[in-house]
Motif scaffolding. Structure first.
Motif, PDB file in Angstrom:
ATOM      1  N   HIS A 273      28.203  39.583  -8.022  1.00  0.00           N
ATOM      2  CA  HIS A 273      27.556  39.985  -9.267  1.00  0.00           C
ATOM      3  C   HIS A 273      26.044  39.891  -9.108  1.00  0.00           C
TER       4      HIS A 273
ATOM      5  N   LYS B 165      22.123  39.539 -10.918  1.00  0.00           N
ATOM      6  CA  LYS B 165      21.356  39.096 -12.081  1.00  0.00           C
ATOM      7  C   LYS B 165      19.870  39.071 -11.742  1.00  0.00           C
ATOM      8  N   GLU B 166      19.067  39.187 -12.788  1.00  0.00           N
ATOM      9  CA  GLU B 166      17.618  39.071 -12.640  1.00  0.00           C
ATOM     10  C   GLU B 166      17.259  37.592 -12.667  1.00  0.00           C
ATOM     11  N   VAL B 167      16.486  37.141 -11.684  1.00  0.00           N
ATOM     12  CA  VAL B 167      16.178  35.718 -11.551  1.00  0.00           C
ATOM     13  C   VAL B 167      14.665  35.522 -11.428  1.00  0.00           C
TER      14      VAL B 167
ATOM     15  N   TYR C 287      15.822  40.970  -8.572  1.00  0.00           N
ATOM     16  CA  TYR C 287      17.266  41.067  -8.802  1.00  0.00           C
ATOM     17  C   TYR C 287      17.973  40.535  -7.560  1.00  0.00           C
TER      18      TYR C 287
ATOM     19  N   GLU D 191      23.474  48.049 -10.454  1.00  0.00           N
ATOM     20  CA  GLU D 191      23.199  47.116 -11.540  1.00  0.00           C
ATOM     21  C   GLU D 191      21.721  47.158 -11.954  1.00  0.00           C
TER      22      GLU D 191
ATOM     23  N   SER E 215      20.313  47.941 -15.713  1.00  0.00           N
ATOM     24  CA  SER E 215      19.344  47.048 -16.344  1.00  0.00           C
ATOM     25  C   SER E 215      18.105  47.816 -16.802  1.00  0.00           C
TER      26      SER E 215
END
Length: 300
Positions: A165, A167-169, A212, A256, A260
């Motif tokens: 998966h 995600k933006e971090v 990301y 992804e 986003s």
């Protein structure tokens, strides 16, 4: 001609660029500040209040200087209200840029449209045509996904099935992991390091710069730095650990990212140049990208 010079730390630079109808992240001080060091100075030159030129100047004491506008994969050039200026006025600015330093490099956005300036750049500099890969995010998610080649769709579905998966971090730990991915990639490419950890930290401190990352069983395995402007986001930098390639993390990563960016009302995803690397170009074309030409000029 009245010329004013603003350092990268000046609020005027950021406010001026963001007042324009359309602008790229690469015109902002956020892009130039990470490059500044003991021998590099960043500044914005403003001509008569409505024509501007972002500059990164490198000094090689005591002999010569190097000037870039749009450094390291960015875009620059003479910008602003150029349409209202006569050709003689514009040529004065172009010649002044040419005479600034022994080495001068100019990279123009694919949408750069001032034909008079393009002719003037050709008069004073050597031209090279490059290409980037564009995805239209104004379409629905279904339309975008359906434009991918079948292999890309399968790889994305497989990555999801494997429980990868994205995600933006923004944590310091995530940035460090990304930097280690970058070093791993350099070893794979047999390439020299261009950016240090401090560069990534400074760049990613901008509200318009996003990191990301793909996670697999809690580990970060691939990542991308995306830089956002008014209507366009640019995939500027990517890295991954080779040992996870069989899971196809990068295929999922960019899908992804597109979703986003759509949620943030970004209209264009610019996947950047492939630097004539056949495998990279094939990877980007798999998303149904449209190839666009942009221009690079140099005095060397």
């Amino acid at each position: 001609m009245n010329i004013e010079k603003y350092p990268a730390t000046s609020l005027f630079w950021e406010n001026y660029i963001k007042s324009l109808e359309n602008w790229s992240f690469f015109y902002l001080p956020d892009w130039y500040i990470p490059h500044v060091n003991a021998i590099k100075e960043a500044y914005l030159e403003v001509f008569d209040g409505d024509v501007f030129l972002p500059v990164l100047e490198r000094r090689f004491p005591p002999f010569f200087r190097q000037v870039e506008t749009g450094p390291f994969g960015g875009y620059g050039g003479i910008l602003g209200n150029t349409a209202q200026k006569d050709t003689e006025y514009l040529e004065h600015i172009v010649k002044r840029l040419h005479d600034k330093a022994r080495y001068v490099y100019i990279t123009l956005h694919p949408e750069y449209k001032d034909k008079r300036l393009l002719k003037l750049y050709e008069k004073y500099f050597k031209k090279t045509e490059l290409s980037t890969h564009i995805i239209d995010l104004s379409r629905t998610e279904e339309e975008i996904f359906n434009s991918f080649i079948d292999a890309k769709k399968r790889n994305i579905k497989r990555a999801i099935k494997e429980k990868l998966h994205v995600k933006e971090v923004s944590s310091e730990y995530a940035i460090k992991k990304y930097y280690f991915m970058y070093l791993d990639s350099l070893r794979r490419w047999n390439a020299k390091k261009v950016f240090n950890m401090d560069f990534f930290k400074k760049l990613l401190s901008s509200d318009l710069a996003s990191l990301y990352m793909v996670q697999f069983h809690g580990d970060y395995v691939a990542g991308a730095v995306v830089l956002k402007g008014k209507n366009e986001a640019v995939y500027w930098h990517g890295a991954a650990f080779q040992r996870y390639f069989q899971l196809r993390p990068n295929d999922l990563l960019h899908w992804e990212i597109m979703k986003s960016l759509k949620s943030q009302d970004i209209l264009i995803y610019n996947m950047g140049s492939s630097n004539n690397l056949e495998g990279v170009e094939r990877f980007k074309k798999g998303y149904g990208t449209v190839e666009r030409t942009y221009l690079f000029f140099e005095k060397a």
